[in-house]
Design a protein around this motif. Structure first.
Motif, PDB file in Angstrom:
ATOM      1  N   ARG A 153       0.724  -1.070  -0.105  1.00 23.99           N
ATOM      2  CA  ARG A 153       0.021   0.104  -0.052  1.00 23.99           C
ATOM      3  C   ARG A 153       0.888   1.349   0.318  1.00 23.99           C
ATOM      4  O   ARG A 153       1.919   1.327   0.875  1.00 23.99           O
ATOM      5  N   ILE A 154       0.803   2.102  -1.013  1.00 24.44           N
ATOM      6  CA  ILE A 154       1.802   3.215  -1.221  1.00 24.44           C
ATOM      7  C   ILE A 154       1.505   4.210  -0.108  1.00 24.44           C
ATOM      8  O   ILE A 154       0.643   4.665   0.414  1.00 24.44           O
ATOM      9  N   THR A 155       2.906   4.477   0.675  1.00 23.45           N
ATOM     10  CA  THR A 155       2.794   5.452   1.637  1.00 23.45           C
ATOM     11  C   THR A 155       3.521   6.815   1.351  1.00 23.45           C
ATOM     12  O   THR A 155       3.249   7.837   2.132  1.00 23.45           O
ATOM     13  N   GLY A 156       4.306   7.008   0.025  1.00 27.61           N
ATOM     14  CA  GLY A 156       5.055   7.919  -0.071  1.00 27.61           C
ATOM     15  C   GLY A 156       5.675   7.962  -1.534  1.00 27.61           C
ATOM     16  O   GLY A 156       5.754   6.800  -2.056  1.00 27.61           O
ATOM     17  N   THR A 157       5.677   9.079  -2.337  1.00 27.04           N
ATOM     18  CA  THR A 157       6.259   9.178  -3.571  1.00 27.04           C
ATOM     19  C   THR A 157       7.320  10.428  -3.528  1.00 27.04           C
ATOM     20  O   THR A 157       6.743  11.594  -3.091  1.00 27.04           O
ATOM     21  N   THR A 158       8.409  10.215  -3.804  1.00 25.72           N
ATOM     22  CA  THR A 158       9.492  11.247  -3.514  1.00 25.72           C
ATOM     23  C   THR A 158      10.092  11.488  -4.953  1.00 25.72           C
ATOM     24  O   THR A 158      10.550  10.463  -5.643  1.00 25.72           O
ATOM     25  N   PRO A 159      10.080  12.493  -5.581  1.00 23.53           N
ATOM     26  CA  PRO A 159      10.975  13.093  -6.887  1.00 23.53           C
ATOM     27  C   PRO A 159      12.493  12.362  -6.725  1.00 23.53           C
ATOM     28  O   PRO A 159      12.913  12.875  -5.554  1.00 23.53           O
ATOM     29  N   ALA A 160      12.957  11.808  -7.734  1.00 23.94           N
ATOM     30  CA  ALA A 160      14.634  11.415  -7.804  1.00 23.94           C
ATOM     31  C   ALA A 160      14.665  11.644  -9.288  1.00 23.94           C
ATOM     32  O   ALA A 160      14.832  10.701  -9.866  1.00 23.94           O
ATOM     33  N   GLY A 161      15.099  12.830  -9.689  1.00 20.98           N
ATOM     34  CA  GLY A 161      15.855  12.986 -10.926  1.00 20.98           C
ATOM     35  C   GLY A 161      14.557  12.750 -11.921  1.00 20.98           C
ATOM     36  O   GLY A 161      13.672  13.258 -11.748  1.00 20.98           O
ATOM     37  N   ASP A 162      14.808  11.977 -12.841  1.00 18.83           N
ATOM     38  CA  ASP A 162      14.065  11.624 -13.852  1.00 18.83           C
ATOM     39  C   ASP A 162      12.986  10.458 -13.455  1.00 18.83           C
ATOM     40  O   ASP A 162      12.490   9.822 -14.417  1.00 18.83           O
ATOM     41  N   HIS A 163      13.079  10.059 -12.217  1.00 22.92           N
ATOM     42  CA  HIS A 163      12.252   8.975 -11.724  1.00 22.92           C
ATOM     43  C   HIS A 163      11.716   9.334 -10.489  1.00 22.92           C
ATOM     44  O   HIS A 163      11.552  10.641 -10.096  1.00 22.92           O
ATOM     45  N   LEU A 164      10.882   8.676  -9.961  1.00 19.06           N
ATOM     46  CA  LEU A 164       9.952   8.683  -8.663  1.00 19.06           C
ATOM     47  C   LEU A 164      10.576   7.542  -7.803  1.00 19.06           C
ATOM     48  O   LEU A 164      10.555   6.528  -8.142  1.00 19.06           O
ATOM     49  N   PHE A 165      10.780   7.945  -6.564  1.00 19.28           N
ATOM     50  CA  PHE A 165      10.806   6.929  -5.562  1.00 19.28           C
ATOM     51  C   PHE A 165       9.533   6.727  -4.893  1.00 19.28           C
ATOM     52  O   PHE A 165       8.989   7.333  -4.313  1.00 19.28           O
ATOM     53  N   VAL A 166       9.074   5.298  -5.007  1.00 15.37           N
ATOM     54  CA  VAL A 166       7.637   4.973  -4.619  1.00 15.37           C
ATOM     55  C   VAL A 166       7.986   4.130  -3.432  1.00 15.37           C
ATOM     56  O   VAL A 166       8.746   3.079  -3.574  1.00 15.37           O
ATOM     57  N   MET A 167       7.319   4.374  -2.212  1.00 10.47           N
ATOM     58  CA  MET A 167       7.666   3.447  -0.911  1.00 10.47           C
ATOM     59  C   MET A 167       6.148   3.032  -0.535  1.00 10.47           C
ATOM     60  O   MET A 167       5.252   3.793  -0.536  1.00 10.47           O
ATOM     61  N   ALA A 168       6.299   1.731  -0.092  1.00  6.08           N
ATOM     62  CA  ALA A 168       4.921   1.107   0.307  1.00  6.08           C
ATOM     63  C   ALA A 168       5.060   0.179   1.478  1.00  6.08           C
ATOM     64  O   ALA A 168       6.218  -0.433   1.606  1.00  6.08           O
ATOM     65  N   GLU A 169       3.969   0.215   2.395  1.00  3.88           N
ATOM     66  CA  GLU A 169       4.094  -0.674   3.622  1.00  3.88           C
ATOM     67  C   GLU A 169       3.468  -1.991   2.731  1.00  3.88           C
ATOM     68  O   GLU A 169       2.580  -2.234   1.838  1.00  3.88           O
ATOM     69  N   VAL A 170       4.253  -3.068   3.570  1.00  2.00           N
ATOM     70  CA  VAL A 170       3.668  -4.495   2.741  1.00  2.00           C
ATOM     71  C   VAL A 170       2.714  -5.020   3.636  1.00  2.00           C
ATOM     72  O   VAL A 170       2.531  -5.032   4.905  1.00  2.00           O
ATOM     73  N   THR A 171       1.552  -5.406   2.837  1.00  2.00           N
ATOM     74  CA  THR A 171       0.486  -5.883   3.759  1.00  2.00           C
ATOM     75  C   THR A 171       0.259  -7.669   3.298  1.00  2.00           C
ATOM     76  O   THR A 171      -0.565  -8.146   4.028  1.00  2.00           O
ATOM     77  N   GLY A 172       1.175  -8.079   2.439  1.00  2.00           N
ATOM     78  CA  GLY A 172       1.221  -9.648   2.272  1.00  2.00           C
ATOM     79  C   GLY A 172       2.657  -9.982   1.468  1.00  2.00           C
ATOM     80  O   GLY A 172       2.871  -9.001   0.610  1.00  2.00           O
TER      81      GLY A 172
END
Length: 431
Positions: A153-172
């Motif tokens: 489940r996505i908890t945050g998205t951070t700009p990282a140059g020409d990409h995005l860093f997507v972090m998520a909590e693991v539900t399974g």
């Protein structure tokens, strides 16, 4: 490393290159001013030397239709709490849909998934038309034969140059059925996989082992008859353990016998074949375990091998041993079942080591772990274990005298087989 999104975005470099020693001339050339296109080409060329895994990130759009993208940047972020992440291209239309959903399933791809991976990257309409897809608990597409899967489940998205860093909590999370082979890798612009360290299979040498085993069949039968037990003689065949001789099979064995049964040579099973072995075989034993269990508990394995060498034999104990035999005897068993059996056996190892004494497993009577089998090394001319004599089918809770007697008989039989096959018992072996 590269990432290809299924909605048609251009392939983009994703990973940070590792720094390695280079030829000074190469470093000097790389330091010269370069045009943007040349820099991009050099960037990709250097990243192409760095292998990464390949993961399909899947979700559903606003209408409930499956969407997905392939990335090479999926990574574990934290164990407590469990967090994962990946880096999609900034502006990716596919990720916009995944982000709107708020959840995704990361499917780690195996070698057999290369075609599926290419369909994702080419926007093929049939990329989800397969019986291998099922719905996860959060409603996302999940590959039944993925090497592993993580639902997040996505908890945050951070700009990282020409990409995005997507972090998520693991539900399974979980593993697939193993049919996709080893993990799919991306390296130097192409797909492939890797192999575990392997011994060069010596066909003439193995033929000699078969002849040697046949010549001592009577010895194996004699020890089985005298002790009223089942006796097996096993050896190494490539990176597997293979049963080549059997006497007085237990009623639980398959009606067609057990000769030919094989299973991976992987810790913590068959420690006798690892305890007296060359370094390459010992590493193979450890690395095969990594592929089955995901990690290697080196302190436990060191303790196990030291104890086996100290006593001169191996022990299996606990109900999980029966489960392992049933799965190893079933040619239709899946890799997932074998992994589960391996995990169960591993849990018993520490308890065995804590209770193991020269007189047996120290806890008395029914409170002790049931002793399922004893294993003894049969040595070759160099003093390395070439066979394993396995004795089972005795009283699951033998008293100290019976246990010591069985160990003595097993060592004597193994020494006889060693002598008859031209082997040499090492001087430091505890007789």
């Amino acid at each position: 490393m590269q990432s290809a999104a299924v909605q048609g975005e251009a392939v983009q470099a994703e990973a940070v290159p590792s720094v390695t020693a280079q030829d000074p001339a190469t470093v000097q050339d790389a330091a010269q001013p370069q045009r943007p296109r040349e820099k991009s080409a050099w960037w990709r060329a250097v990243l192409g030397e760095y292998p990464t895994g390949v993961t399909a990130i899947t979700s559903t759009d606003a209408e409930g239709n499956p969407v997905g993208m392939v990335v090479g940047t999926f990574t574990a972020v934290s164990e407590d709490p469990p967090l994962v992440g990946f880096l999609p291209v900034a502006g990716s239309r596919t990720f916009a849909e995944i982000s709107e959903n708020g959840t995704f399933c990361a499917n780690v791809l195996g070698y057999e998934h290369e075609e599926l991976c290419r369909r994702f990257a080419s926007r093929a309409e049939d990329r989800f038309e397969s019986t291998r897809w099922e719905r996860s608990e959060l409603g996302n597409p999940r590959l039944t034969d993925a090497i592993a899967w993580f639902e997040g489940r996505i908890t945050g998205t951070t700009p990282a140059g020409d990409h995005l860093f997507v972090m998520a909590e693991v539900t399974g999370l979980g593993v697939g059925d193993g049919s996709a082979g080893l993990p799919l890798l991306f390296l130097k612009g192409g797909y492939g996989s890797f192999t575990v360290p392997s011994l060069n299979f010596d066909v003439p040498g193995f033929s000699g082992q078969l002849r040697a085993a046949e010549s001592v069949r009577d010895v194996v039968q004699q020890i089985a008859d005298e002790t009223g037990t089942e006796c097996l003689l096993s050896t190494m065949a490539d990176d597997s353990v293979l049963v080549i001789t059997a006497a007085n099979l237990l009623p639980s064995r398959p009606r067609y016998g057990i000769v030919g049964m094989n299973f991976p040579f992987a810790a913590p099973l068959t420690p006798v074949l690892a305890a007296w072995s060359a370094k390459d075989r010992l590493k193979l034993w450890e690395e095969n375990s990594r592929h089955l269990l995901g990690k290697v508990d080196r302190p436990l394995l060191v303790r196990l091998l030291d104890t086996v060498r100290e006593h001169g034999y191996g022990v299996t104990a606990g109900e999980s041993s029966d489960d392992f035999d049933a799965i190893a005897n079933d040619p239709a068993a899946s890799w997932g079942e074998l992994t589960g059996a391996w995990s169960a056996v591993k849990k018993n190892v520490e308890a065995i080591l804590d209770a193991w004494t020269p007189a047996g497993l120290s806890a008395a009577g029914e409170s002790a772990l049931p002793v399922m089998s004893l294993q003894f090394p049969v040595f070759d001319a160099e003093g390395l274990a070439q066979f394993e004599l396995v004795i089972s089918g005795f009283d699951l809770h033998p008293d100290a005298e019976a246990f010591r007697s069985l160990v003595a008989r097993g060592k004597a039989a193994a020494a006889t087989i060693t002598e008859l096959t031209g082997g040499t018992v090492p001087e430091d072996y505890p007789v």
